[in-house]
Design a protein around this motif. Sequence first.
Motif, PDB file in Angstrom:
ATOM      1  N   HIS A 202      11.150 -12.997  -0.340  1.00  0.00           N
ATOM      2  CA  HIS A 202       9.807 -12.578  -0.698  1.00  0.00           C
ATOM      3  C   HIS A 202       9.651 -12.268  -2.185  1.00  0.00           C
ATOM      4  O   HIS A 202       8.914 -11.369  -2.560  1.00  0.00           O
ATOM      5  CB  HIS A 202       9.382 -11.393   0.158  1.00  0.00           C
ATOM      6  CG  HIS A 202       9.491 -11.686   1.618  1.00  0.00           C
ATOM      7  ND1 HIS A 202       8.424 -11.942   2.414  1.00  0.00           N
ATOM      8  CD2 HIS A 202      10.567 -11.834   2.426  1.00  0.00           C
ATOM      9  CE1 HIS A 202       8.827 -12.203   3.639  1.00  0.00           C
ATOM     10  NE2 HIS A 202      10.115 -12.152   3.670  1.00  0.00           N
ATOM     11  N   THR A 204      11.222 -10.720  -4.463  1.00  0.00           N
ATOM     12  CA  THR A 204      11.640  -9.539  -5.201  1.00  0.00           C
ATOM     13  C   THR A 204      12.967  -8.936  -4.745  1.00  0.00           C
ATOM     14  O   THR A 204      13.389  -7.951  -5.311  1.00  0.00           O
ATOM     15  CB  THR A 204      10.576  -8.439  -5.084  1.00  0.00           C
ATOM     16  OG1 THR A 204      10.099  -8.452  -3.761  1.00  0.00           O
ATOM     17  CG2 THR A 204       9.457  -8.670  -6.035  1.00  0.00           C
ATOM     18  N   TYR A 251       1.976  -2.546   1.063  1.00  0.00           N
ATOM     19  CA  TYR A 251       0.702  -3.263   0.989  1.00  0.00           C
ATOM     20  C   TYR A 251       0.431  -4.101   2.230  1.00  0.00           C
ATOM     21  O   TYR A 251      -0.541  -4.835   2.265  1.00  0.00           O
ATOM     22  CB  TYR A 251       0.653  -4.127  -0.270  1.00  0.00           C
ATOM     23  CG  TYR A 251       1.961  -4.767  -0.633  1.00  0.00           C
ATOM     24  CD1 TYR A 251       2.463  -5.807   0.118  1.00  0.00           C
ATOM     25  CD2 TYR A 251       2.697  -4.316  -1.717  1.00  0.00           C
ATOM     26  CE1 TYR A 251       3.667  -6.374  -0.189  1.00  0.00           C
ATOM     27  CE2 TYR A 251       3.901  -4.888  -2.024  1.00  0.00           C
ATOM     28  CZ  TYR A 251       4.384  -5.914  -1.276  1.00  0.00           C
ATOM     29  OH  TYR A 251       5.576  -6.467  -1.580  1.00  0.00           O
TER      30      TYR A 251
ATOM     31  N   THR B  51       4.986 -11.558  -5.268  1.00  0.00           N
ATOM     32  CA  THR B  51       5.871 -10.411  -5.371  1.00  0.00           C
ATOM     33  C   THR B  51       5.292  -9.173  -4.696  1.00  0.00           C
ATOM     34  O   THR B  51       6.045  -8.365  -4.191  1.00  0.00           O
ATOM     35  CB  THR B  51       6.161 -10.080  -6.835  1.00  0.00           C
ATOM     36  OG1 THR B  51       4.933  -9.815  -7.481  1.00  0.00           O
ATOM     37  CG2 THR B  51       6.850 -11.233  -7.510  1.00  0.00           C
ATOM     38  N   ALA B  52       3.986  -8.990  -4.734  1.00  0.00           N
ATOM     39  CA  ALA B  52       3.450  -7.713  -4.262  1.00  0.00           C
ATOM     40  C   ALA B  52       2.227  -7.939  -3.388  1.00  0.00           C
ATOM     41  O   ALA B  52       2.149  -8.938  -2.683  1.00  0.00           O
ATOM     42  CB  ALA B  52       3.139  -6.809  -5.452  1.00  0.00           C
ATOM     43  N   CYS B  53       1.277  -7.013  -3.476  1.00  0.00           N
ATOM     44  CA  CYS B  53       0.126  -7.020  -2.592  1.00  0.00           C
ATOM     45  C   CYS B  53      -0.596  -8.372  -2.607  1.00  0.00           C
ATOM     46  O   CYS B  53      -1.088  -8.830  -1.586  1.00  0.00           O
ATOM     47  CB  CYS B  53      -0.867  -5.934  -3.007  1.00  0.00           C
ATOM     48  SG  CYS B  53      -0.183  -4.601  -3.956  1.00  0.00           S
ATOM     49  N   ILE B  56       0.107 -11.014  -0.055  1.00  0.00           N
ATOM     50  CA  ILE B  56      -0.479 -10.903   1.275  1.00  0.00           C
ATOM     51  C   ILE B  56      -1.801 -11.664   1.314  1.00  0.00           C
ATOM     52  O   ILE B  56      -2.101 -12.379   2.270  1.00  0.00           O
ATOM     53  CB  ILE B  56      -0.700  -9.412   1.633  1.00  0.00           C
ATOM     54  CG1 ILE B  56       0.599  -8.622   1.471  1.00  0.00           C
ATOM     55  CG2 ILE B  56      -1.237  -9.268   3.026  1.00  0.00           C
ATOM     56  CD1 ILE B  56       1.669  -8.976   2.449  1.00  0.00           C
ATOM     57  N   GLU B  57      -2.609 -11.517   0.246  1.00  0.00           N
ATOM     58  CA  GLU B  57      -3.858 -12.252   0.210  1.00  0.00           C
ATOM     59  C   GLU B  57      -3.607 -13.742  -0.012  1.00  0.00           C
ATOM     60  O   GLU B  57      -4.383 -14.582   0.425  1.00  0.00           O
ATOM     61  CB  GLU B  57      -4.782 -11.694  -0.888  1.00  0.00           C
ATOM     62  CG  GLU B  57      -5.460 -10.401  -0.501  1.00  0.00           C
ATOM     63  CD  GLU B  57      -6.399 -10.522   0.688  1.00  0.00           C
ATOM     64  OE1 GLU B  57      -5.909 -10.773   1.804  1.00  0.00           O
ATOM     65  OE2 GLU B  57      -7.609 -10.367   0.514  1.00  0.00           O
ATOM     66  N   CYS B 148      -7.979  -6.966  -7.298  1.00  0.00           N
ATOM     67  CA  CYS B 148      -6.789  -6.173  -6.991  1.00  0.00           C
ATOM     68  C   CYS B 148      -6.723  -5.889  -5.510  1.00  0.00           C
ATOM     69  O   CYS B 148      -7.002  -4.796  -5.090  1.00  0.00           O
ATOM     70  CB  CYS B 148      -6.791  -4.878  -7.784  1.00  0.00           C
ATOM     71  SG  CYS B 148      -5.224  -4.008  -7.692  1.00  0.00           S
ATOM     72  N   PRO B 149      -6.305  -6.830  -4.687  1.00  0.00           N
ATOM     73  CA  PRO B 149      -6.054  -8.238  -5.022  1.00  0.00           C
ATOM     74  C   PRO B 149      -7.340  -9.048  -4.939  1.00  0.00           C
ATOM     75  O   PRO B 149      -8.310  -8.600  -4.332  1.00  0.00           O
ATOM     76  CB  PRO B 149      -5.100  -8.664  -3.907  1.00  0.00           C
ATOM     77  CG  PRO B 149      -5.428  -7.784  -2.764  1.00  0.00           C
ATOM     78  CD  PRO B 149      -5.941  -6.502  -3.326  1.00  0.00           C
TER      79      PRO B 149
END
Lengths: 573, 233
Positions: A202, A204, A251, B51-53, B56-57, B148-149
């Motif tokens: 994923h 990271t 998240y 990498t982050a939120c 997901i989107e 965001c996002p």
Amino acid sequence: MPFPDSALSDSQRSDRPPSSIAGIMHANLPGGVVMIREFRGDLSITVKRETWAAAAVLLRDHLDCDFKLFLDLCAVDRQGRVDRSERFEIVLHLYSVSTKRHIRVTTPLPESDPRLDTLTKVFKGANWFEREAYDLFGIVFRGHPNLKRILTHESFVGHPMRKDYPTARRHAPGKCAERVLDVPQDSQGMVVNLGPSHPSMHGTFRVQLLLDGETIVDAAPDLGYMHRNFEKMAEARTYWQIIPYTDRLNYCSPFMNGHGWALAVEKLLGIKAPPRAEAVRVVLSELSRVMDHIVCIGANVVDLGAITPFFVTFRAREAIYDVLEACCGARLTVSYVRIGGLAQDVPEDFDALCRKAISAAREVIDQADRLLTRNVIFVRRMREVGVLSADDALSYGWTGPCLRGSGVAYDVRKNHPYSGYEQYDFDVPTGAVGDSFDRYLVRMEEMRQSLRIVEQALASLPGGPVIVDDKRVALPPKSAVFENIEALMNHFKLVFEGILPPAGEIYGYTEAANGELGYFVVSDGRKCPWRVKVRPPCFNLYQAYPRLIKGGMIADAIAIIGGLNVIAGELDR
Amino acid sequence: MTMRLLDVFRGKFVDPTYPGVHAGGDVITTRLDAVVKWGRKSSLWPMPFGTACCAIEFMAMSASHYDVARFGAEVLRFSPRQADLLFVAGTIPDKLAPVLKTIYDQMPEPKWVVAMGVCACTGGFYRSYHVMQGIDEIVPVDVYVPGCPPAPEALLAAVMKIQERIKEGVRQSEPQGAHRLGASGDAVFDRRARRAAWAADDDARAKQGLAPRGVIAFGNPASGVQAPDGDRD
């Protein structure tokens, strides 16, 4: 008018008086206990640094204490505070599943000699937490097997969480660390990097593997690839302004993080949100839990090579997104919760939207169940890989579905009901073996239980306001601000001065999708918290990962990490 | 209607509004590069560097509801060697920056980059010690998607923007924000001023024999702390 000193909720208190633990501590550690105090129902014991390790062993092994679940270890920098003689303080949080008690143990450390005995031999989970305290605060743990930086990059200079480190000061990154693993000189194995850019990592996570053929001989994770300094920035934000940051911790289920944060601050303030707000929080939290487990299972099977369940399960996510979007306008990072309630009331069609989401979720859960639970390939990939016993899981500090998969029925919603969970009827599923398949089954059942809770909460959704009527906490309604001077002044004062909680330390905890999400908040009475430490459930889960994959094949490592549901934003903060 | 390769050149699948395409009667003449661009724009192979939120989107965009396949960009490749569109979805902390740079370098030419979300665009609300203040410090960015996002619709718009750029033959080749990384170049906002102040502070402390602020002074006789290496059991 000061906030009351009494604790927030009786359910978060235990029946056992704290004096018994104090007595045990005094009897077994003569002269070692400096102070015992209780604030908002949190028992906190300060010990001398010489008795630090002995106190931890005593609390773990004494039959009347039985604090076997390692929750959290962190440092606090007290520079500039008048109420402490020493600059640093190390804080340890433990939990006892049998007596249902939390405890906090602290010890002061002077700036000139910030050294302390390690707890790595007492709790398996302490290893990474001590490395984190070394990295961010420069605390040296004597006897730690591998005291290296863990979150910041290799070219980093200094210890950023110290109060005298400027928040935005960056250091130009060098190259990625070549070698994370200690490989023996005579090893014939091959060193392979799994991640950071690996589809199942994923983006990271990075694990360096020592391989003998396809068998994993040794493994060392490298983390910090998503370290974006939530805790440092929280020290310069008011209690409200931290809410959007909490959304970005885990998240996959953002609402639950905000829920936990609001409850923690409400505990610090000694206030309670109105019943309608609590019920709506429960509804959205449980829908978020379904959303989180859907991502976990969907991503897990994608990693195993099956794309169909991913497409199937994401339909339910869209239905839940519709509920959140109708409530607050955002799909994912909602920022809907407020200290003392919610930002605004739910829309009129809230009930209909939720029921639509419930039926969509039921449908896809059943469909995924039919696709996966008896699927020979899936079962053979998941069964009997990544087994962890209940004792080890507690020592690593596992919580949530993973701990329950190992057979320990610890659920914060049952043990310490918050937000009115005691009104709802639901079961806590547990596993028998503690392998990846058990964790999958627990998640599937938890989704069904969550939908049960949502239905009950919707059926008995109380009326009334959604935010507490307290001008020190909640903004007055806009119509009042436009019409009368008092509301205008309250609005102005609250925006400029912020919420001013009493000085003190609390540990607020909720059952998030991955386990116990805790916020350790230190307040000095000003509008920004002095220190916020998140107790991220993933950090403990991921710490056991090398242990789970050693001796297995690479393919097992992929099957295991998906089942742990490690979320980078929460892991590295 | 059966599809044949020559039909492409006869113009049956070529948009006659394309630059370089001339329709006249049954015959359409075109230039080879116009056909190549048309092919590229219609079969983008994105590599999600999620990498982050935002990831997901991104998943929501590629899943069934929004279905990026409608724009011919559904073949997600997790190897940069097989991709021509890099989606940087999420915060890029400093520790991840060399990884992102390596991935970008490994992608074959021609390549395009989408910075998804404010973190990838500017660092977002993470203005702190370990977060890159926009990925354009190290890689060129073709399309910035704020949010965001960002909602999946915004991402689909970004894919269409990339398609437009391919059609026009434009591509960002230099990292726009590279000057922000080092001390060279024009001062941008107040970052340089801050860095200069910190450097001056470090120098002043060094003259007094002190370590920079926030740095533990191992081996400094004044502090009395020994290096951790000599302190192992």
